[in-house]
Design an enzyme around this catalytic site. Structure first.
Site, PDB file in Angstrom:
ATOM      1  N   LYS A  14       0.988  -1.154   0.170  1.00 13.39           N
ATOM      2  CA  LYS A  14      -0.007  -0.087   0.023  1.00 13.39           C
ATOM      3  C   LYS A  14       1.075   1.265  -0.114  1.00 13.39           C
ATOM      4  O   LYS A  14       1.827   1.235   0.756  1.00 13.39           O
ATOM      5  CB  LYS A  14      -0.948   0.021   1.208  1.00 13.39           C
ATOM      6  CG  LYS A  14      -2.152   0.769   1.244  1.00 13.39           C
ATOM      7  CD  LYS A  14      -3.030   0.036   0.476  1.00 13.39           C
ATOM      8  CE  LYS A  14      -4.468   0.581   0.798  1.00 13.39           C
ATOM      9  NZ  LYS A  14      -5.576  -0.236   0.098  1.00 13.39           N
ATOM     10  N   THR A  73      -4.178  -5.356   1.480  1.00 16.07           N
ATOM     11  CA  THR A  73      -3.599  -3.949   1.690  1.00 16.07           C
ATOM     12  C   THR A  73      -4.250  -3.213   2.588  1.00 16.07           C
ATOM     13  O   THR A  73      -3.602  -2.291   3.154  1.00 16.07           O
ATOM     14  CB  THR A  73      -3.187  -3.332   0.206  1.00 16.07           C
ATOM     15  OG1 THR A  73      -4.323  -2.909  -0.567  1.00 16.07           O
ATOM     16  CG2 THR A  73      -2.347  -4.433  -0.623  1.00 16.07           C
TER      17      THR A  73
END
Ligand SMILES: O=c1[nH]c(=O)c2[nH]c(=O)[nH]c2[nH]1
Length: 319
Positions: A14, A73
């Site tokens: 991320k 994520t």
């Protein structure tokens, strides 16, 4: 880049995780002659974090669509934001190390991770305090100027987390020196149109990266050897101000030497620079009189260089 054994690349993660932590522990650093900076109250300790993981256990998520080992994520983002509240230290590198080690503890099937962050700078506004002026401890302004950063890479080894790589950074420096720089003596041939310059207004974009001999000095601000990006910036200013540079190449080398001399706890300093020298519209009659310049047109030149402590010893062939 995160790689598996055999050289295969596999990672996911991320980016742009924006974390505005308040009231982190204050940082105190030793002053240096070139800088008034002595530390940060860390009332706002904000970062833009990028996080990615790798590991053999994740291979089938790519090859077979098997999500059984995939930490979403979205969960990574939640982990980063929530665990940031538990960080008791005062440095960006320390925060990233704390998050990395906790993540590897929490998810034993993840073998390797990379974590990096840009510090989002907020500076205290100046307020009137009945006769004088002082820095507010409540109101801050967001700065979009140069800022600190850090990146770390970790691998699980013998059940623990091993730090593979550490780099700290000062990013997006933009400095103009209005006179006292030159660029001449370069190769002249049938492709050369650039005139020689003996006194040019030199505008540079600069990113500076450094690595500690012992990463603990970056991670733990309490050891008294933390190198703040503010002092690195002030050193760069001082060198730019005081040397007559024959080129950006030579300027960044001089800045690098000064950084390594000032901070013996560093093993390496790396530069990425960009030449944004203003285009002359009205040439000044002499260097300290009125001139008019405009933004240069692309394409832009760039330079890169890494200095190690060898660059400080005599007879290294570089000085
Ligand atoms: O400092 C400079 N280095 C170069 O290599 C270069 N090349 C160029 O066109 N201008 C400049 N300036």
């Amino acid at each position: 880049m995160l790689k598996l054994r055999g050289g295969r690349t596999l990672y996911y993660g991320k980016g742009d995780v924006l974390s505005y932590r308040t009231y982190a522990a204050p940082l105190a650093v030793k002053p240096i002659p070139e800088s008034p900076y002595a530390g940060d109250e860390n009332i706002i300790f904000a970062h833009n974090i990028k996080f990615s993981v790798s590991g053999e256990s994740l291979l089938t998520s790519f090859t077979e669509g098997d999500n059984s080992q995939v930490v979403a994520t979205d969960s990574m983002k939640n982990f980063i934001l929530r665990e940031t509240s538990n960080y008791g230290g005062c440095t960006t590198e320390g925060l990233l190390a704390f998050l990395a080690e906790r993540f590897l503890e929490r998810y034993p099937h993840i073998d390797e991770l990379a974590i990096e962050a840009d510090r989002l700078p907020f500076s205290a506004v100046t307020v009137a305090d009945g006769g004088g002026w002082s820095a507010s401890d409540l109101v801050f302004r967001r700065s979009h100027n140069e800022h600190a950063g850090a990146s770390l890479r970790w691998r699980r080894e013998d059940g623990g987390a091993k730090l593979l790589k550490q780099e700290s950074a000062l990013s997006r420096v933009q400095l103009i020196k209005v006179r006292g720089s030159s660029f001449y003596g370069f190769v002249r041939d049938e492709y050369t149109t650039l005139p020689e310059s003996h006194d040019r207004p030199l505008f540079i974009f600069l990113d500076i990266f450094w690595t500690y001999e012992n990463a603990a000095d970056a991670i733990d601000g309490g050891r008294g050897k933390y190198v703040p990006s503010e002092q690195v910036h002030d050193l760069a200013h001082t060198v730019f101000h005081s040397v007559h540079s024959p080129s950006i190449q030579s300027l960044i080398y001089a800045i690098g030497q000064r950084i390594l001399v000032s901070f013996p706890q560093l093993s390496e300093v790396r530069f990425e620079s960009n030449n944004r020298t203003w285009e002359t519209v009205v040439e000044p009659a002499d260097p300290a009189s009125a001139g008019v310049y405009t933004e240069p047109r692309p394409p832009y030149g760039f330079q890169g260089f890494t200095l190690t402590r060898e660059d400080l010893s005599e007879g290294n062939g570089r000085t």
